[in-house]
Design an enzyme around this catalytic site. Structure first.
Site, PDB file in Angstrom:
ATOM      1  N   SER A  29      36.569  32.947  42.282  1.00 40.36           N
ATOM      2  CA  SER A  29      35.476  32.101  41.769  1.00 40.36           C
ATOM      3  C   SER A  29      36.005  30.692  41.530  1.00 40.36           C
ATOM      4  CB  SER A  29      34.986  32.676  40.427  1.00 40.36           C
ATOM      5  OG  SER A  29      34.146  31.766  39.749  1.00 40.36           O
TER       6      SER A  29
ATOM      7  N   TYR B 125      36.897  36.834  32.044  1.00 39.61           N
ATOM      8  CA  TYR B 125      36.420  36.632  33.427  1.00 39.61           C
ATOM      9  C   TYR B 125      37.249  35.546  34.109  1.00 39.61           C
ATOM     10  CZ  TYR B 125      33.247  35.873  37.378  1.00 39.61           C
ATOM     11  OH  TYR B 125      32.714  35.746  38.647  1.00 39.61           O
TER      12      TYR B 125
HETATM   13  N1  LIG Z   1      27.282  35.363  41.862  1.00 42.69           N
HETATM   14  C1  LIG Z   1      28.020  34.315  41.513  1.00 42.69           C
HETATM   15  O1  LIG Z   1      27.506  33.290  41.057  1.00 42.69           O
HETATM   16  C2  LIG Z   1      29.518  34.365  41.707  1.00 42.69           C
HETATM   17  C3  LIG Z   1      30.227  33.164  41.602  1.00 42.69           C
HETATM   18  C4  LIG Z   1      31.597  33.168  41.797  1.00 42.69           C
HETATM   19  C5  LIG Z   1      32.249  34.345  42.062  1.00 42.69           C
HETATM   20  N2  LIG Z   1      31.561  35.519  42.144  1.00 42.69           N
HETATM   21  C6  LIG Z   1      32.318  36.738  42.432  1.00 42.69           C
HETATM   22  O2  LIG Z   1      31.834  37.307  43.616  1.00 42.69           O
HETATM   23  C7  LIG Z   1      32.047  38.722  43.577  1.00 42.69           C
HETATM   24  C8  LIG Z   1      30.730  39.415  43.887  1.00 42.69           C
HETATM   25  O3  LIG Z   1      29.799  39.021  42.898  1.00 42.69           O
HETATM   26  P1  LIG Z   1      28.230  39.195  43.074  1.00 42.69           P
HETATM   27  O4  LIG Z   1      27.601  38.057  42.386  1.00 42.69           O
HETATM   28  O5  LIG Z   1      27.909  39.517  44.471  1.00 42.69           O
HETATM   29  O6  LIG Z   1      28.046  40.483  42.126  1.00 42.69           O
HETATM   30  P2  LIG Z   1      26.997  41.705  42.198  1.00 42.69           P
HETATM   31  O7  LIG Z   1      26.983  42.311  40.853  1.00 42.69           O
HETATM   32  O8  LIG Z   1      25.733  41.194  42.761  1.00 42.69           O
HETATM   33  O9  LIG Z   1      27.733  42.699  43.223  1.00 42.69           O
HETATM   34  C9  LIG Z   1      28.974  43.284  42.857  1.00 42.69           C
HETATM   35  C10 LIG Z   1      29.094  44.643  43.503  1.00 42.69           C
HETATM   36  O10 LIG Z   1      30.273  45.272  42.969  1.00 42.69           O
HETATM   37  C11 LIG Z   1      29.955  46.630  42.635  1.00 42.69           C
HETATM   38  N3  LIG Z   1      30.876  47.140  41.619  1.00 42.69           N
HETATM   39  C12 LIG Z   1      30.933  46.795  40.306  1.00 42.69           C
HETATM   40  N4  LIG Z   1      31.914  47.499  39.697  1.00 42.69           N
HETATM   41  C13 LIG Z   1      32.483  48.301  40.645  1.00 42.69           C
HETATM   42  C14 LIG Z   1      33.543  49.235  40.639  1.00 42.69           C
HETATM   43  N5  LIG Z   1      34.222  49.522  39.520  1.00 42.69           N
HETATM   44  N6  LIG Z   1      33.881  49.853  41.796  1.00 42.69           N
HETATM   45  C15 LIG Z   1      33.182  49.591  42.946  1.00 42.69           C
HETATM   46  N7  LIG Z   1      32.166  48.709  42.999  1.00 42.69           N
HETATM   47  C16 LIG Z   1      31.819  48.067  41.872  1.00 42.69           C
HETATM   48  C17 LIG Z   1      28.511  46.559  42.168  1.00 42.69           C
HETATM   49  O11 LIG Z   1      27.897  47.839  42.183  1.00 42.69           O
HETATM   50  C18 LIG Z   1      27.920  45.581  43.175  1.00 42.69           C
HETATM   51  O12 LIG Z   1      27.491  46.229  44.350  1.00 42.69           O
HETATM   52  C19 LIG Z   1      32.576  39.050  42.177  1.00 42.69           C
HETATM   53  O13 LIG Z   1      33.978  39.165  42.243  1.00 42.69           O
HETATM   54  C20 LIG Z   1      32.207  37.803  41.381  1.00 42.69           C
HETATM   55  O14 LIG Z   1      33.082  37.606  40.318  1.00 42.69           O
HETATM   56  C21 LIG Z   1      30.195  35.556  41.981  1.00 42.69           C
END
Ligand SMILES: NC(=O)c1ccc[n+]([C@@H]2O[C@H](COP(=O)([O-])OP(=O)(O)OC[C@H]3O[C@@H](n4cnc5c(N)ncnc54)[C@H](O)[C@@H]3O)[C@@H](O)[C@H]2O)c1
Length: 252
Positions: A134, A147
């Site tokens: 991130s 986080y």
């Molecule tokens: N959405 C944002 O704004 C954003 C910004 C920067 C970074 N990120 C990072 O991107 C990545 C994806 O985020 P996202 O926004 O798509 O999240 P999301 O919650 O939409 O998707 C995350 C997925 O991970 C799965 N998951 C959670 N815990 C798990 C576990 N213990 N084992 C297996 N699967 C598991 C969930 O079921 C889900 O399908 C994350 O690492 C997040 O930190 C997101």
């Protein structure tokens, strides 16, 4: 013959986009996730896609899941770790239990999935590990102590893999700004005025919009391919310019 990618957290959000985009580009796709939505997505995508229920923070789950992927599709070439959870709190507000939970899901998952996928990549002759970190690896908001720590630690893991397993295996971290995913939507839903938080997020980015999961998925797909063969050990920001404006800057 199709190459095989494992998308951890591939049921929805950024990982869900990766599952779709790699599949459209003729990869075999193994979705590892705790959410049943992964099963729905795998059956929607059809052949060359499988769902394996897996808690990526547990070694026995990951070991079994990677073993099943190899059995079904052969050796692995790509690993995308998009699994992640958010937790709000300062250091003094965060319990040990919450600290461990977030570090295990966000950081240990990448270690475990790499630990079991890398030997397969070595047998394959080459491979790529892509870890979704991130912009919070560089800049921090209030109340995200664990986080932001977990997102920063992922950069160290990315570098270690690149140094230890190059030239056969590359490793790249992706650092998105705000992306419109289920995680983002549930985070803003915690506020009494989610629309206000949404608008603030839009305003923070130089693009004056937040990102879409497919934009991140397309970048990840490019980085997994041979045209990105000179990129390794790096953290690539895809953040709409979030966090680069110096205080005092003026715009018309
Ligand atoms: N959405 C944002 O704004 C954003 C910004 C920067 C970074 N990120 C990072 O991107 C990545 C994806 O985020 P996202 O926004 O798509 O999240 P999301 O919650 O939409 O998707 C995350 C997925 O991970 C799965 N998951 C959670 N815990 C798990 C576990 N213990 N084992 C297996 N699967 C598991 C969930 O079921 C889900 O399908 C994350 O690492 C997040 O930190 C997101």
């Amino acid at each position: 013959m199709s190459k095989t990618v494992v998308v951890v957290g591939g049921a929805m959000g950024i990982g869900g986009s990766c599952s779709r985009i790699f599949h459209q580009n003729n990869w075999n796709v193994a979705i590892l996730d705790i959410a049943d939505k992964g099963k729905e997505l795998a059956s929607e995508l059809g052949s060359r896609c499988t769902f394996i229920s897996c808690d990526a923070s547990k070694e026995s789950d990951v070991k079994d899941a990677i073993g099943s992927v190899i059995k079904e599709f052969g050796e692995i070439e790509g690993l995308v770790c998009s699994v992640g959870i958010q937790h709000y709190g300062t250091v003094t507000e965060t319990s040990e239990e919450d600290w461990d939970r977030v570090m295990n899901v966000n950081v240990k998952s990448g270690f475990l999935c790499s630990k079991y996928a890398i030997p397969s990549m070595q047998r394959n002759g080459k491979g790529v590990v892509i870890i979704v970190s991130s912009v919070q690896a560089y800049i921090s908001q209030n109340n995200v102590a664990v986080y932001t720590t977990s997102k920063t630690a992922q950069l160290g893991l990315t570098r270690s893999i690149a140094v230890d397993y190059g030239p056969q295996i590359r490793s790249v971290a992706i650092c998105p700004g705000t992306v419109d995913t289920p995680m983002f939507r549930s985070s803003i839903a915690l506020s009494p005025d989610p629309q206000e938080v949404y608008d603030e997020c839009v305003e923070m980015h130089l693009t004056k919009r937040i990102g879409q999961p497919d934009e991140v998925g397309e970048l990840i797909h490019f980085l997994a391919g041979d045209n990105a063969g000179f990129i390794t050990g790096q953290a690539i920001r895809i953040d709409g310019g979030l966090g680069i404006v110096a205080a005092g800057s003026k715009r018309d």
